[in-house]
Motif scaffolding. Structure first.
Motif, PDB file in Angstrom:
ATOM      1  N   ASP A  89       0.831  -1.201   0.000  1.00 45.67           N
ATOM      2  CA  ASP A  89       0.000   0.000   0.000  1.00 45.67           C
ATOM      3  C   ASP A  89       0.872   1.261   0.000  1.00 45.67           C
ATOM      4  O   ASP A  89       1.416   1.659   1.026  1.00 45.67           O
ATOM      5  CB  ASP A  89      -0.917  -0.033   1.231  1.00 45.67           C
ATOM      6  CG  ASP A  89      -1.921   1.094   1.275  1.00 45.67           C
ATOM      7  OD1 ASP A  89      -1.640   2.199   0.756  1.00 45.67           O
ATOM      8  OD2 ASP A  89      -3.001   0.868   1.845  1.00 45.67           O
ATOM      9  N   GLU A  90       1.004   1.901  -1.166  1.00 41.62           N
ATOM     10  CA  GLU A  90       1.868   3.073  -1.302  1.00 41.62           C
ATOM     11  C   GLU A  90       1.411   4.240  -0.430  1.00 41.62           C
ATOM     12  O   GLU A  90       2.226   4.919   0.192  1.00 41.62           O
ATOM     13  CB  GLU A  90       1.938   3.520  -2.762  1.00 41.62           C
ATOM     14  CG  GLU A  90       2.852   4.709  -2.970  1.00 41.62           C
ATOM     15  CD  GLU A  90       2.990   5.129  -4.419  1.00 41.62           C
ATOM     16  OE1 GLU A  90       3.170   6.344  -4.637  1.00 41.62           O
ATOM     17  OE2 GLU A  90       2.919   4.272  -5.313  1.00 41.62           O
ATOM     18  N   GLU A  91       0.124   4.490  -0.370  1.00 45.06           N
ATOM     19  CA  GLU A  91      -0.387   5.611   0.421  1.00 45.06           C
ATOM     20  C   GLU A  91      -0.034   5.441   1.905  1.00 45.06           C
ATOM     21  O   GLU A  91       0.430   6.381   2.548  1.00 45.06           O
ATOM     22  CB  GLU A  91      -1.901   5.728   0.248  1.00 45.06           C
ATOM     23  CG  GLU A  91      -2.501   6.912   0.996  1.00 45.06           C
ATOM     24  CD  GLU A  91      -4.006   7.017   0.783  1.00 45.06           C
ATOM     25  OE1 GLU A  91      -4.668   7.544   1.691  1.00 45.06           O
ATOM     26  OE2 GLU A  91      -4.514   6.587  -0.277  1.00 45.06           O
ATOM     27  N   ARG A  94       3.776   5.854   2.497  1.00 50.40           N
ATOM     28  CA  ARG A  94       4.147   7.281   2.533  1.00 50.40           C
ATOM     29  C   ARG A  94       3.743   7.913   3.865  1.00 50.40           C
ATOM     30  O   ARG A  94       4.504   8.692   4.441  1.00 50.40           O
ATOM     31  CB  ARG A  94       3.491   8.039   1.381  1.00 50.40           C
ATOM     32  CG  ARG A  94       4.107   7.786   0.039  1.00 50.40           C
ATOM     33  CD  ARG A  94       3.454   8.652  -1.056  1.00 50.40           C
ATOM     34  NE  ARG A  94       3.983   8.347  -2.354  1.00 50.40           N
ATOM     35  CZ  ARG A  94       5.142   8.805  -2.822  1.00 50.40           C
ATOM     36  NH1 ARG A  94       5.884   9.602  -2.079  1.00 50.40           N
ATOM     37  NH2 ARG A  94       5.556   8.462  -4.036  1.00 50.40           N
ATOM     38  N   GLN A  95       2.560   7.568   4.341  1.00 50.19           N
ATOM     39  CA  GLN A  95       2.064   8.099   5.622  1.00 50.19           C
ATOM     40  C   GLN A  95       3.000   7.701   6.766  1.00 50.19           C
ATOM     41  O   GLN A  95       3.384   8.537   7.578  1.00 50.19           O
ATOM     42  CB  GLN A  95       0.663   7.558   5.870  1.00 50.19           C
ATOM     43  CG  GLN A  95       0.083   7.899   7.225  1.00 50.19           C
ATOM     44  CD  GLN A  95      -1.238   7.163   7.474  1.00 50.19           C
ATOM     45  OE1 GLN A  95      -1.959   6.804   6.533  1.00 50.19           O
ATOM     46  NE2 GLN A  95      -1.548   6.926   8.725  1.00 50.19           N
ATOM     47  N   TYR A  96       3.391   6.432   6.823  1.00 49.76           N
ATOM     48  CA  TYR A  96       4.269   5.946   7.895  1.00 49.76           C
ATOM     49  C   TYR A  96       5.658   6.562   7.790  1.00 49.76           C
ATOM     50  O   TYR A  96       6.256   6.967   8.785  1.00 49.76           O
ATOM     51  CB  TYR A  96       4.369   4.420   7.861  1.00 49.76           C
ATOM     52  CG  TYR A  96       3.061   3.693   8.084  1.00 49.76           C
ATOM     53  CD1 TYR A  96       1.950   4.328   8.631  1.00 49.76           C
ATOM     54  CD2 TYR A  96       2.927   2.373   7.737  1.00 49.76           C
ATOM     55  CE1 TYR A  96       0.759   3.653   8.823  1.00 49.76           C
ATOM     56  CE2 TYR A  96       1.737   1.684   7.931  1.00 49.76           C
ATOM     57  CZ  TYR A  96       0.652   2.338   8.473  1.00 49.76           C
ATOM     58  OH  TYR A  96      -0.522   1.659   8.666  1.00 49.76           O
ATOM     59  N   PRO A 117       9.412   0.092  -6.483  1.00 50.15           N
ATOM     60  CA  PRO A 117       8.693   1.257  -6.996  1.00 50.15           C
ATOM     61  C   PRO A 117       8.770   2.463  -6.049  1.00 50.15           C
ATOM     62  O   PRO A 117       8.590   3.595  -6.466  1.00 50.15           O
ATOM     63  CB  PRO A 117       7.251   0.780  -7.123  1.00 50.15           C
ATOM     64  CG  PRO A 117       7.290  -0.698  -7.029  1.00 50.15           C
ATOM     65  CD  PRO A 117       8.539  -1.067  -6.305  1.00 50.15           C
ATOM     66  N   LEU A 118       9.071   2.193  -4.765  1.00 47.51           N
ATOM     67  CA  LEU A 118       9.172   3.268  -3.773  1.00 47.51           C
ATOM     68  C   LEU A 118      10.037   2.777  -2.628  1.00 47.51           C
ATOM     69  O   LEU A 118       9.764   1.733  -2.022  1.00 47.51           O
ATOM     70  CB  LEU A 118       7.776   3.641  -3.268  1.00 47.51           C
ATOM     71  CG  LEU A 118       7.641   4.960  -2.523  1.00 47.51           C
ATOM     72  CD1 LEU A 118       8.038   6.142  -3.411  1.00 47.51           C
ATOM     73  CD2 LEU A 118       6.225   5.144  -2.028  1.00 47.51           C
ATOM     74  N   TYR A 119      11.095   3.526  -2.317  1.00 44.90           N
ATOM     75  CA  TYR A 119      12.045   3.131  -1.274  1.00 44.90           C
ATOM     76  C   TYR A 119      12.606   4.379  -0.618  1.00 44.90           C
ATOM     77  O   TYR A 119      12.884   5.378  -1.285  1.00 44.90           O
ATOM     78  CB  TYR A 119      13.186   2.307  -1.883  1.00 44.90           C
ATOM     79  CG  TYR A 119      14.284   1.969  -0.915  1.00 44.90           C
ATOM     80  CD1 TYR A 119      14.177   0.878  -0.073  1.00 44.90           C
ATOM     81  CD2 TYR A 119      15.428   2.756  -0.829  1.00 44.90           C
ATOM     82  CE1 TYR A 119      15.193   0.551   0.821  1.00 44.90           C
ATOM     83  CE2 TYR A 119      16.452   2.446   0.060  1.00 44.90           C
ATOM     84  CZ  TYR A 119      16.331   1.341   0.887  1.00 44.90           C
ATOM     85  OH  TYR A 119      17.319   1.040   1.777  1.00 44.90           O
ATOM     86  N   ILE A 134       8.042  -0.475  -1.045  1.00 45.61           N
ATOM     87  CA  ILE A 134       6.928  -1.162  -1.673  1.00 45.61           C
ATOM     88  C   ILE A 134       7.484  -2.446  -2.270  1.00 45.61           C
ATOM     89  O   ILE A 134       8.567  -2.445  -2.867  1.00 45.61           O
ATOM     90  CB  ILE A 134       6.310  -0.288  -2.796  1.00 45.61           C
ATOM     91  CG1 ILE A 134       5.712   0.988  -2.208  1.00 45.61           C
ATOM     92  CG2 ILE A 134       5.288  -1.068  -3.615  1.00 45.61           C
ATOM     93  CD1 ILE A 134       4.502   0.797  -1.331  1.00 45.61           C
ATOM     94  N   TYR A 135       6.756  -3.532  -2.112  1.00 48.23           N
ATOM     95  CA  TYR A 135       7.181  -4.785  -2.761  1.00 48.23           C
ATOM     96  C   TYR A 135       6.168  -5.233  -3.773  1.00 48.23           C
ATOM     97  O   TYR A 135       5.085  -4.746  -3.850  1.00 48.23           O
ATOM     98  CB  TYR A 135       7.452  -5.899  -1.747  1.00 48.23           C
ATOM     99  CG  TYR A 135       6.267  -6.325  -0.924  1.00 48.23           C
ATOM    100  CD1 TYR A 135       5.414  -7.322  -1.384  1.00 48.23           C
ATOM    101  CD2 TYR A 135       6.004  -5.738   0.301  1.00 48.23           C
ATOM    102  CE1 TYR A 135       4.327  -7.718  -0.619  1.00 48.23           C
ATOM    103  CE2 TYR A 135       4.921  -6.137   1.064  1.00 48.23           C
ATOM    104  CZ  TYR A 135       4.091  -7.122   0.609  1.00 48.23           C
ATOM    105  OH  TYR A 135       3.017  -7.510   1.365  1.00 48.23           O
TER     106      TYR A 135
END
Length: 135
Positions: A89-91, A94-96, A117-119, A134-135
């Motif tokens: 969950d990307e959203e 980002r929040q955490y 995709p996001l690290y 993100i995995y």
């Protein structure tokens, strides 16, 4: 499942509450040395009674366990050990990340990498090193 166990210098209760709020986890389980049977408490050094013997934060991706060091001893978080928080969950990721970064230090902002995709990386306010991805 791999779980993490953190040793803190008298602020394990604060850390447990902080991580529970940050990761939207249920209220953490916190056992203090004062909760031990009286006979066992008598063997503890003075000043240990309000320290955390064991705490557990049950996040959506695993447990974060922790305790305080005994009076007269201390521990320093080590940059050779990283805690990885991975989810789909990307959203929420980002929040955490943003919540931890607020009182911590961003070592690498969240961004696309060749392996995720996001690290991103954060050193939290307790001195622990975290990777979010993100995995």
């Amino acid at each position: 499942m791999i779980e993490v166990y953190l040793s803190l210098n008298g602020n394990a209760a604060e850390a447990a509450i902080n991580y529970a709020q940050l990761f939207e986890a249920p209220e953490p389980y916190i056992m203090r040395f004062a909760d031990m049977p009286k006979a066992d408490q008598d063997q503890m050094p003075p000043g240990a009674e309000n320290l955390v013997m064991y705490a557990n934060v049950k996040t959506s991706v695993g447990d974060i366990m922790m305790s305080d060091m005994m009076p007269g001893s201390s521990v320093t978080p080590n940059e050779g050990v990283w805690i990885n928080y991975s989810m789909k969950d990307e959203e929420r990721l980002r929040q955490y990340f943003d919540a931890m970064a607020k009182d911590g230090e961003v070592l690498m902002p969240l961004e696309k990498t060749f392996f995720s995709p996001l690290y991103g990386q954060v050193k939290d306010k307790f001195g622990f090193y975290w990777m979010f991805m993100i995995y």
